[in-house]
Design a protein around this motif. Structure first.
Motif, PDB file in Angstrom:
ATOM      1  N   ALA A  70       0.836  -1.209   0.000  1.00 40.06           N
ATOM      2  CA  ALA A  70       0.000   0.000   0.000  1.00 40.06           C
ATOM      3  C   ALA A  70       0.868   1.254   0.000  1.00 40.06           C
ATOM      4  O   ALA A  70       0.591   2.212  -0.725  1.00 40.06           O
ATOM      5  N   LEU A  74       0.995   4.064  -2.912  1.00 39.77           N
ATOM      6  CA  LEU A  74       0.675   5.452  -2.574  1.00 39.77           C
ATOM      7  C   LEU A  74       1.765   6.407  -3.043  1.00 39.77           C
ATOM      8  O   LEU A  74       1.478   7.533  -3.441  1.00 39.77           O
ATOM      9  N   HIS A  75       3.003   5.930  -3.021  1.00 36.37           N
ATOM     10  CA  HIS A  75       4.147   6.762  -3.418  1.00 36.37           C
ATOM     11  C   HIS A  75       4.980   6.021  -4.467  1.00 36.37           C
ATOM     12  O   HIS A  75       6.105   5.608  -4.196  1.00 36.37           O
ATOM     13  N   ASP A  86       0.201  -4.438  -7.251  1.00 40.17           N
ATOM     14  CA  ASP A  86      -1.240  -4.350  -6.975  1.00 40.17           C
ATOM     15  C   ASP A  86      -1.936  -5.704  -7.122  1.00 40.17           C
ATOM     16  O   ASP A  86      -2.898  -5.987  -6.402  1.00 40.17           O
ATOM     17  N   ALA A 126      -8.581   1.329   2.736  1.00 45.46           N
ATOM     18  CA  ALA A 126      -7.790   2.543   2.552  1.00 45.46           C
ATOM     19  C   ALA A 126      -6.753   2.406   1.434  1.00 45.46           C
ATOM     20  O   ALA A 126      -6.021   3.365   1.161  1.00 45.46           O
ATOM     21  N   TYR A 127      -6.684   1.269   0.784  1.00 44.78           N
ATOM     22  CA  TYR A 127      -5.682   1.055  -0.261  1.00 44.78           C
ATOM     23  C   TYR A 127      -5.854   2.095  -1.365  1.00 44.78           C
ATOM     24  O   TYR A 127      -6.978   2.403  -1.768  1.00 44.78           O
ATOM     25  N   PRO A 128      -4.764   2.635  -1.891  1.00 40.34           N
ATOM     26  CA  PRO A 128      -4.882   3.728  -2.863  1.00 40.34           C
ATOM     27  C   PRO A 128      -5.502   3.355  -4.209  1.00 40.34           C
ATOM     28  O   PRO A 128      -5.968   4.236  -4.924  1.00 40.34           O
ATOM     29  N   GLU A 129      -5.523   2.089  -4.559  1.00 41.74           N
ATOM     30  CA  GLU A 129      -6.136   1.662  -5.819  1.00 41.74           C
ATOM     31  C   GLU A 129      -7.552   1.159  -5.546  1.00 41.74           C
ATOM     32  O   GLU A 129      -7.745   0.263  -4.727  1.00 41.74           O
ATOM     33  N   ASP A 130      -8.522   1.729  -6.252  1.00 49.21           N
ATOM     34  CA  ASP A 130      -9.929   1.400  -6.010  1.00 49.21           C
ATOM     35  C   ASP A 130     -10.252  -0.078  -6.182  1.00 49.21           C
ATOM     36  O   ASP A 130     -11.057  -0.632  -5.437  1.00 49.21           O
ATOM     37  N   ALA A 133      -9.265  -1.687  -2.914  1.00 49.96           N
ATOM     38  CA  ALA A 133     -10.106  -1.231  -1.794  1.00 49.96           C
ATOM     39  C   ALA A 133     -11.516  -1.817  -1.892  1.00 49.96           C
ATOM     40  O   ALA A 133     -12.119  -2.180  -0.875  1.00 49.96           O
TER      41      ALA A 133
END
Length: 165
Positions: A70, A74-75, A86, A126-130, A133
């Motif tokens: 994650a 995110l970065h 992912d 909260a994972y940045p990729e929908d 999440a």
């Protein structure tokens, strides 16, 4: 029996090996599902408890890897130690969601031993990729349904219409 079966042990070991991770996720999901009662019972049967006690802690050991994936997602411009992409994060999220969905009745009790699966599913949400999440949404829906169906009084059929008129 199944908790100490060589295929169960191989499945759990495979979760830590990149080359067989996806197949191990599929097998672990089936093992988790096998512990659910066929009648939709929310409690784990005593016969299945040894398998649950092996599966859940092993699945939860993936949490640091998931958190690292994650952070890397995110970065993406920053160097990362995470080798998980992912797709691997999706596999881990799927396992966390299966645990949550299989044992939602136990989780709804708020017992201390259910904190870690809930924390894992919070990280999934909260994972940045929908698309990762999203995997947690069914668990949250089932948990909300479980909690509200036990706490809200049921209105008898026809009572709403009588009070509206």
């Amino acid at each position: 029996a199944l908790a100490v079966h060589p295929l169960t042990l191989a499945t759990l070991q495979g979760l830590n090996q990149q080359e067989c991770f996806d197949a191990s996720v599929d097998a672990a999901v089936e093992l988790i599902r096998s512990t659910q009662g066929s009648d939709g019972a929310e409690e784990v049967s005593p016969q299945e408890l040894p398998l649950v006690q092996v599966l859940v802690p092993q699945v939860m050991t993936l949490l640091p890897r998931f958190a690292a994936a994650a952070a890397a997602a995110l970065h993406p411009d920053q160097p990362s130690d995470s080798v998980d992409d992912d797709e691997t994060a999706k596999g881990m999220a799927r396992l966390f969601a299966e645990v949550g969905e299989a044992y939602v009745g136990l989780i709804a009790t708020g017992a201390p031993e259910v904190v870690q699966p809930v924390e894992a599913l919070l990280q999934v949400a909260a994972y940045p990729e929908d698309d990762v999440a999203f995997i947690s949404f069914e668990f949250w829906h089932r948990l909300a349904k479980n909690l509200t169906s036990k706490t809200l009084p049921r209105v008898p059929d026809g009572a709403e219409a009588a009070s509206a008129g």
